[in-house]
Design a protein around this motif. Structure first.
Motif, PDB file in Angstrom:
ATOM      1  N   THR A 252      25.978 -14.838  82.224  1.00 35.12           N
ATOM      2  CA  THR A 252      26.440 -15.268  80.907  1.00 35.12           C
ATOM      3  C   THR A 252      25.474 -14.872  79.804  1.00 35.12           C
ATOM      4  O   THR A 252      25.763 -15.066  78.644  1.00 35.12           O
ATOM      5  CB  THR A 252      26.657 -16.793  80.879  1.00 35.12           C
ATOM      6  OG1 THR A 252      25.431 -17.433  81.193  1.00 35.12           O
ATOM      7  CG2 THR A 252      27.744 -17.212  81.836  1.00 35.12           C
ATOM      8  N   ALA A 253      24.344 -14.281  80.136  1.00 39.38           N
ATOM      9  CA  ALA A 253      23.372 -13.881  79.128  1.00 39.38           C
ATOM     10  C   ALA A 253      23.693 -12.504  78.560  1.00 39.38           C
ATOM     11  O   ALA A 253      22.935 -11.977  77.779  1.00 39.38           O
ATOM     12  CB  ALA A 253      21.975 -13.902  79.728  1.00 39.38           C
ATOM     13  N   GLN A 254      24.816 -11.928  78.987  1.00 44.40           N
ATOM     14  CA  GLN A 254      25.204 -10.603  78.525  1.00 44.40           C
ATOM     15  C   GLN A 254      26.681 -10.591  78.182  1.00 44.40           C
ATOM     16  O   GLN A 254      27.445 -11.436  78.628  1.00 44.40           O
ATOM     17  CB  GLN A 254      24.937  -9.567  79.613  1.00 44.40           C
ATOM     18  CG  GLN A 254      23.489  -9.474  80.017  1.00 44.40           C
ATOM     19  CD  GLN A 254      23.281  -8.484  81.151  1.00 44.40           C
ATOM     20  OE1 GLN A 254      24.196  -8.148  81.875  1.00 44.40           O
ATOM     21  NE2 GLN A 254      22.064  -8.008  81.287  1.00 44.40           N
ATOM     22  N   ILE A 255      27.071  -9.593  77.405  1.00 48.34           N
ATOM     23  CA  ILE A 255      28.467  -9.424  77.047  1.00 48.34           C
ATOM     24  C   ILE A 255      28.883  -7.999  77.386  1.00 48.34           C
ATOM     25  O   ILE A 255      28.110  -7.061  77.180  1.00 48.34           O
ATOM     26  CB  ILE A 255      28.711  -9.729  75.548  1.00 48.34           C
ATOM     27  CG1 ILE A 255      30.190  -9.613  75.204  1.00 48.34           C
ATOM     28  CG2 ILE A 255      27.888  -8.826  74.662  1.00 48.34           C
ATOM     29  CD1 ILE A 255      30.531 -10.055  73.795  1.00 48.34           C
TER      30      ILE A 255
ATOM     31  N   TYR B  12      22.969 -11.115  75.021  1.00 49.26           N
ATOM     32  CA  TYR B  12      23.266 -12.027  73.925  1.00 49.26           C
ATOM     33  C   TYR B  12      22.044 -12.284  73.053  1.00 49.26           C
ATOM     34  O   TYR B  12      22.172 -12.588  71.882  1.00 49.26           O
ATOM     35  CB  TYR B  12      23.786 -13.376  74.445  1.00 49.26           C
ATOM     36  CG  TYR B  12      25.257 -13.373  74.767  1.00 49.26           C
ATOM     37  CD1 TYR B  12      26.215 -13.156  73.779  1.00 49.26           C
ATOM     38  CD2 TYR B  12      25.698 -13.605  76.050  1.00 49.26           C
ATOM     39  CE1 TYR B  12      27.564 -13.156  74.073  1.00 49.26           C
ATOM     40  CE2 TYR B  12      27.052 -13.614  76.349  1.00 49.26           C
ATOM     41  CZ  TYR B  12      27.984 -13.388  75.358  1.00 49.26           C
ATOM     42  OH  TYR B  12      29.319 -13.394  75.649  1.00 49.26           O
ATOM     43  N   GLU B  13      20.861 -12.176  73.643  1.00 52.36           N
ATOM     44  CA  GLU B  13      19.630 -12.440  72.904  1.00 52.36           C
ATOM     45  C   GLU B  13      18.612 -11.358  73.204  1.00 52.36           C
ATOM     46  O   GLU B  13      18.586 -10.793  74.291  1.00 52.36           O
ATOM     47  CB  GLU B  13      19.050 -13.808  73.292  1.00 52.36           C
ATOM     48  CG  GLU B  13      19.955 -14.964  72.925  1.00 52.36           C
ATOM     49  CD  GLU B  13      19.377 -16.318  73.306  1.00 52.36           C
ATOM     50  OE1 GLU B  13      18.337 -16.368  73.993  1.00 52.36           O
ATOM     51  OE2 GLU B  13      19.978 -17.323  72.915  1.00 52.36           O
TER      52      GLU B  13
ATOM     53  N   LYS C  15      19.704 -13.075  67.939  1.00 51.32           N
ATOM     54  CA  LYS C  15      20.954 -13.354  68.649  1.00 51.32           C
ATOM     55  C   LYS C  15      21.965 -12.276  68.308  1.00 51.32           C
ATOM     56  O   LYS C  15      21.988 -11.765  67.182  1.00 51.32           O
ATOM     57  CB  LYS C  15      21.499 -14.720  68.241  1.00 51.32           C
ATOM     58  CG  LYS C  15      20.603 -15.871  68.608  1.00 51.32           C
ATOM     59  CD  LYS C  15      21.133 -17.172  68.015  1.00 51.32           C
ATOM     60  CE  LYS C  15      20.133 -18.280  68.145  1.00 51.32           C
ATOM     61  NZ  LYS C  15      19.085 -18.247  67.154  1.00 51.32           N
ATOM     62  N   LEU C  16      22.814 -11.962  69.262  1.00 49.84           N
ATOM     63  CA  LEU C  16      23.866 -10.987  69.036  1.00 49.84           C
ATOM     64  C   LEU C  16      24.819 -11.519  67.982  1.00 49.84           C
ATOM     65  O   LEU C  16      25.467 -12.546  68.165  1.00 49.84           O
ATOM     66  CB  LEU C  16      24.620 -10.694  70.339  1.00 49.84           C
ATOM     67  CG  LEU C  16      25.719  -9.644  70.245  1.00 49.84           C
ATOM     68  CD1 LEU C  16      25.143  -8.270  69.919  1.00 49.84           C
ATOM     69  CD2 LEU C  16      26.491  -9.588  71.563  1.00 49.84           C
TER      70      LEU C  16
ATOM     71  N   TYR D  48      21.816  -7.523  66.024  1.00 52.66           N
ATOM     72  CA  TYR D  48      21.045  -8.712  66.381  1.00 52.66           C
ATOM     73  C   TYR D  48      20.360  -9.264  65.138  1.00 52.66           C
ATOM     74  O   TYR D  48      19.621  -8.543  64.462  1.00 52.66           O
ATOM     75  CB  TYR D  48      20.006  -8.370  67.456  1.00 52.66           C
ATOM     76  CG  TYR D  48      20.652  -8.037  68.772  1.00 52.66           C
ATOM     77  CD1 TYR D  48      20.816  -9.003  69.755  1.00 52.66           C
ATOM     78  CD2 TYR D  48      21.135  -6.759  69.031  1.00 52.66           C
ATOM     79  CE1 TYR D  48      21.432  -8.705  70.960  1.00 52.66           C
ATOM     80  CE2 TYR D  48      21.761  -6.451  70.228  1.00 52.66           C
ATOM     81  CZ  TYR D  48      21.899  -7.426  71.186  1.00 52.66           C
ATOM     82  OH  TYR D  48      22.526  -7.136  72.372  1.00 52.66           O
TER      83      TYR D  48
ATOM     84  N   LYS E 131      23.395 -15.778  62.377  1.00 50.24           N
ATOM     85  CA  LYS E 131      24.635 -15.003  62.301  1.00 50.24           C
ATOM     86  C   LYS E 131      25.124 -14.875  60.864  1.00 50.24           C
ATOM     87  O   LYS E 131      24.949 -15.768  60.046  1.00 50.24           O
ATOM     88  CB  LYS E 131      25.712 -15.640  63.171  1.00 50.24           C
ATOM     89  CG  LYS E 131      25.437 -15.458  64.650  1.00 50.24           C
ATOM     90  CD  LYS E 131      26.659 -15.776  65.473  1.00 50.24           C
ATOM     91  CE  LYS E 131      26.383 -15.372  66.904  1.00 50.24           C
ATOM     92  NZ  LYS E 131      27.583 -15.063  67.631  1.00 50.24           N
TER      93      LYS E 131
END
Length: 188
Positions: free
Chosen positions: A18-21, A31-32, A41-42, A61, A65
């Motif tokens: 879950t740390a990637q997309i 993601y980070e 953060k992405l 990044y 956001k």
């Protein structure tokens, strides 16, 4: 004891997953990221496509956001763009041409103040570019743009004005790709 170990391994695997997309079918972006001791953060990600071929995935990044490209371009804070090359169609020659064209559009054809720095930046693409190469273009407040290829630092280009023009290639009014811009801004 085996059950506890199994649960811990499963949780670690889940956390890593879950740390990637996934962007498109071929690229994976974290993601980070941490650059210059700053956690980023992405903000969003998308694909640069041409004639239905995925060329590269791009991720923006930020510390906080934002969906406002002007705010991002004007900000004097550490931020990064990650480019994950997903096609063999992206070559050294094509990347150099795209960067030159991008700076031309970003500056309305008036690159004079940036010419020496653009030339230095283009030298960062002196080695062949192949599928799965990853470029990180990191603006570090008070330092300039640090460029990395596959986690190897290529050099630094000083000046917030350079960062503005470089990031404008993807976030400006005439971006390299409108869908990629919208993806980086988290609008898709």
């Amino acid at each position: 004891m085996k059950k506890i170990t199994l649960v811990l391994v499963a949780l670690m695997a889940l956390t890593s997953a879950t740390a990637q997309i996934r962007v498109g079918s071929k690229a994976v972006l974290p993601y980070e990221q941490t650059f210059a001791d700053t956690d980023l953060k992405l903000n969003g990600a998308g694909l640069r496509e041409m004639l239905w071929i995925d060329l590269y995935a791009g991720g923006l990044y930020l510390q906080n956001k934002s969906k406002d490209p002007k705010e991002i371009l004007d900000a004097d804070e550490t931020m990064a763009i990650k480019l994950n090359i997903v096609s063999g169609f992206v070559t050294q020659k094509k990347m150099i041409k795209a960067v030159k064209d991008g700076f031309g559009k970003a500056t309305f054809g008036n690159t004079k103040a940036l010419d020496e720095r653009i030339t230095k930046f283009i030298k960062f693409f002196s080695e062949p570019i192949v599928k799965n190469d990853i470029f990180d273009l990191v603006y570090v407040k008070g330092v300039g743009v640090k460029a990395y290829k596959n986690d190897k630092e290529l050099g630094v280009i000083e000046g917030r004005d350079f960062k503005y023009a470089l990031f404008k290639i993807w976030l400006g009014d005439e971006p390299a790709s409108e869908p990629l811009k919208k993806g980086m801004l988290g609008l898709q």
